[in-house]
Scaffold this motif. Structure first.
Motif, short mmCIF file in Angstrom:
data_model
loop_
_atom_site.label_atom_id
_atom_site.label_comp_id
_atom_site.label_asym_id
_atom_site.label_seq_id
_atom_site.Cartn_x
_atom_site.Cartn_y
_atom_site.Cartn_z
N TYR A 1 0.77 -1.20 -0.06
CA TYR A 1 0.03 -0.09 0.02
C TYR A 1 0.88 1.26 -0.08
CZ TYR A 1 -3.21 3.70 1.15
OH TYR A 1 -3.78 4.90 1.06
N ASN A 2 1.95 1.43 0.72
CA ASN A 2 2.83 2.61 0.69
C ASN A 2 3.34 2.69 -0.58
OD1 ASN A 2 2.42 2.79 3.53
ND2 ASN A 2 4.16 1.74 4.16
N GLU A 3 3.72 2.00 -1.09
CA GLU A 3 4.29 2.30 -2.46
C GLU A 3 3.05 2.63 -3.69
OE1 GLU A 3 6.70 -1.29 -1.19
OE2 GLU A 3 4.66 -0.46 -0.70
N ILE A 4 2.03 2.07 -3.37
CA ILE A 4 0.86 2.19 -4.19
C ILE A 4 0.32 3.83 -3.98
CG2 ILE A 4 -1.77 1.93 -4.38
CD1 ILE A 4 -1.08 -1.10 -3.82
N HIS A 5 0.43 4.27 -2.45
CA HIS A 5 0.02 5.56 -2.26
C HIS A 5 1.06 6.52 -2.98
CE1 HIS A 5 -1.62 8.82 0.28
NE2 HIS A 5 -0.28 9.21 0.63
N VAL A 6 2.26 6.34 -2.79
CA VAL A 6 3.26 7.03 -3.44
C VAL A 6 2.99 7.18 -5.08
CG1 VAL A 6 5.83 7.19 -4.20
CG2 VAL A 6 5.05 6.69 -1.68
N LYS A 7 2.88 6.15 -5.57
CA LYS A 7 2.67 6.09 -7.08
C LYS A 7 1.17 6.96 -7.53
CE LYS A 7 3.95 4.39 -10.89
NZ LYS A 7 5.36 4.61 -11.48
N LEU A 8 0.30 6.74 -6.72
CA LEU A 8 -1.12 7.60 -6.84
C LEU A 8 -0.77 8.99 -6.92
CD1 LEU A 8 -3.75 5.58 -5.09
CD2 LEU A 8 -3.40 5.81 -7.56
N ALA A 9 0.13 9.31 -5.80
CA ALA A 9 0.70 10.81 -5.74
C ALA A 9 1.39 11.17 -7.05
CB ALA A 9 1.35 11.01 -4.38
N ALA B 1 -5.41 -0.61 -8.00
CA ALA B 1 -5.21 -1.62 -9.09
C ALA B 1 -4.00 -1.38 -9.92
CB ALA B 1 -6.40 -2.50 -9.45
N ILE B 2 -4.63 -0.30 -10.67
CA ILE B 2 -3.76 0.59 -11.96
C ILE B 2 -2.43 1.01 -11.36
CG2 ILE B 2 -3.80 2.31 -13.27
CD1 ILE B 2 -6.66 2.28 -13.70
N ALA B 3 -2.37 1.53 -10.04
CA ALA B 3 -1.11 1.88 -9.56
C ALA B 3 -0.27 0.67 -9.12
CB ALA B 3 -1.33 2.66 -8.34
N PHE B 4 -0.80 -0.36 -8.78
CA PHE B 4 -0.04 -1.55 -8.43
C PHE B 4 0.26 -2.08 -9.61
CE2 PHE B 4 0.06 -6.09 -7.42
CZ PHE B 4 1.13 -5.99 -6.38
N GLY B 5 -0.46 -2.03 -10.65
CA GLY B 5 0.28 -2.59 -11.93
C GLY B 5 1.23 -1.80 -12.59
N LEU B 6 1.28 -0.75 -12.33
CA LEU B 6 2.62 0.22 -12.73
C LEU B 6 3.62 -0.18 -12.12
CD1 LEU B 6 0.73 3.61 -13.41
CD2 LEU B 6 1.71 2.07 -15.16
N ILE B 7 3.50 -0.24 -10.72
CA ILE B 7 4.76 -0.59 -9.88
C ILE B 7 5.06 -2.19 -10.06
CG2 ILE B 7 5.29 -1.16 -7.23
CD1 ILE B 7 3.16 0.96 -6.86
#
Length: 544
Positions: free
Chosen positions: A434-442, A481-487
């Motif tokens: 989640y932390n990496e997802i949150h950073v990616k969303l930002a 899910a999209i952010a996680f897919g990018l990560i």
């Protein structure tokens, strides 16, 4: 055969003949009476056979009377009776009998697992499955199939992988069930692995019409249309189900023109006849493509040209096409003229058109007919009130939901990464990344603002502050899910997501911009259709 020469072996043969006949309910009772007359009751094997055929033909009450009247019962007696109860849905009785068996066989265990799954008690079935002292392939198949049938495809695939890890080689039934699970979960990579496994092991011919249809259906429901078409063209024979799977697959993925071309190709081929399902796909293609005139033409010739009776699904597709195209009165006229009672799906199709064209009065009519208990219907009406500024109507909807105990269904999106399926719930922060997802969303948010992105907050309840609305929308499941897919996903590979609800306007705009900024294809299957995002555009042409 003379009665004097009738022994237990001959009687079992007659039982098999009777059970295989078209009227077993008429032929079995006389045989039962003959059994008593000839004095064959002491033979447990004969009574076991009678119990089995009674159960197999759905005459469970007769089977139970035979069972209760036996002076001696063995394990086969219990197995036969448990199988009959479990397969007929009287599961409580099957469990009672199961507890009395001193040493249940794998067949008995499997019958109980399958019966519980049929009764929608998949949790109890899973507990029983885990308690089995010995499992065979049939046991695994029963549990995997039960999970698929109970709409738990992700769990089914987890169990399939475990089965393989324990050294079981899948048979045809396993493969067909696993492909169905892949289709349900949108697990393309697992589906491709199964396809490759079948070819490599040469277990059976994947290109026959039945397995081939399952493969192309899986690819289509995972949004991989090109792979579905590749399987379709390689099939040596095609039945009506094969053509239907391809036509419907193209339609749900937004390839409306190709779906209609495929239907014309089916007609020209001439080897199979279209059926009700064929025209569901044809009308779905017209609906997703906005082809009103073509849709009308096909709808009215289903009965006249093909002598096929109209079914609810045909009406639902036609109402959806007309309503979303702005022909709300015509859509309502079709509903009121139906020969059967319209169901909630048909009224929801009209309701969806009312949302698009902001027809509050017609929407209220649709809601009153639905007698809605689904949160989605109420939320849709609430969003419509909000869009036209009728805040009192929004509050009325919320009050109705509270009084009826209706809670909004949380959005859930899943994505497959490296063979594992990750699920995200809107607003949930429990995912390990989640932390990496949150950073990616930002990061995504910053880049999108440079593109002039403004959050679409119109569909969020009115009494939430604007900042809270943006925060709520920012944590919708498909965005996570999209952010996680990018990560976590490999670069230059499409991000594929399955969502349980309809796309909201803001998430749709979000996906379009992400596909443009990151030059990544994003494929999302929501409750109604597929959306293929490429370089800032969507295959639905913003018409969904």
């Amino acid at each position: 055969m003379k009665p004097s020469r009738l022994n237990q072996h001959s009687f079992l043969f007659l039982l098999r003949e009777a059970s295989a006949s078209s009227t077993p309910h008429r032929r079995l009772p006389p045989l039962h009476a003959l059994l008593v007359k000839l004095g064959l009751q002491p033979y447990t094997r004969v009574y076991n056979g009678l119990i089995w055929v009674y159960s197999a033909t759905g005459l469970v009450a007769d089977a139970r009377r035979v069972f209760d009247g036996m002076s001696h019962r063995d394990t086969v007696s219990f197995n036969s009776m448990i199988h009959g109860h479990a397969m007929s849905g009287d599961v409580g009785s099957a469990l009672q009998l199961f507890e009395r068996v001193p040493a249940p066989s794998p067949v008995t265990w499997t019958s109980m697992v399958a019966g519980l799954c049929r009764a929608w008690d998949v949790a109890s079935a899973r507990r029983l499955f885990e308690e089995m002292p010995v499992r065979d392939l049939i046991s695994w198949n029963a549990m995997i199939s039960g999970l698929v049938g109970n709409r738990q495809p992700v769990e089914a695939l987890c169990l399939f992988r475990r089965m393989m890890a324990e050294g079981f080689v899948p048979n045809r039934g396993t493969v067909l069930t696993a492909l169905s699970a892949c289709a349900g979960a949108g697990a393309l990579e697992t589906g491709k692995w199964i396809h490759a496994f079948v070819e490599k092991k040469r277990l059976f011919r994947w290109w026959d019409e039945f397995l081939g249809t399952a493969l192309l259906d899986m690819y289509a429901k995972c949004g991989a249309v090109e792979l579905a078409l590749d399987v379709f063209t390689k099939l040596r024979s095609r039945n009506t189900c094969t053509w239907n799977a391809m036509i419907n697959g193209l339609a749900m993925n937004g390839y409306s023109t190709k779906a209609l071309d495929m239907f014309r190709q089916m007609e020209l081929d001439g080897t199979v006849e279209p059926d009700e399902v064929t025209f569901v796909g044809v009308l779905l293609a017209c609906s997703h493509g906005g082809f009103v005139d073509v849709g009308r033409e096909h709808f009215y010739m289903i009965e006249k040209k093909y002598d096929i009776g109209l079914i609810l699904e045909h009406y639902a597709c036609m109402v959806d096409l007309l309503a979303r195209s702005g022909h709300l009165q015509e859509a309502h006229k079709i509903i009121t003229g139906m020969p059967m009672k319209p169901d909630a799906v048909i009224w929801r199709a009209l309701l969806g058109g009312c949302r698009l064209h902001k027809d509050v009065k017609m929407a209220e009519t649709a809601i009153s007919e639905i007698e809605a208990t689904c949160s989605g219907d109420h939320v849709l009406l609430s969003n419509l009130y909000a869009a036209v500024g009728r805040w009192s109507g929004v509050e009325d909807v919320r009050s109705t939901m509270r009084s009826k105990g209706i809670e909004k269904i949380p959005g859930c999106s899943s994505i497959e990464i490296n063979g594992s399926i990750h699920e995200f719930i809107s607003g949930d922060k429990s995912h390990p990344s989640y932390n990496e997802i949150h950073v990616k969303l930002a990061e995504i948010g910053s880049k999108m603002q440079l593109q002039g992105y403004v959050t679409e907050t119109a569909e969020v309840f009115y009494d939430v502050e604007e900042e809270e609305k943006e925060q709520a929308l920012g944590h919708h499941s498909e965005k996570l899910a999209i952010a996680f897919g990018l990560i976590g996903g490999p670069p230059n590979v499409a991000i594929r997501i399955v969502k349980n609800l309809r796309f909201c306007a803001d998430c749709h705009k979000f996906a379009k911009l992400v596909s443009q900024i990151y030059h990544r294809e994003i494929v999302v299957r929501d409750r109604a259709r597929f959306h293929h995002f490429r370089e800032g555009t969507c295959s639905c042409n913003d018409f969904w």
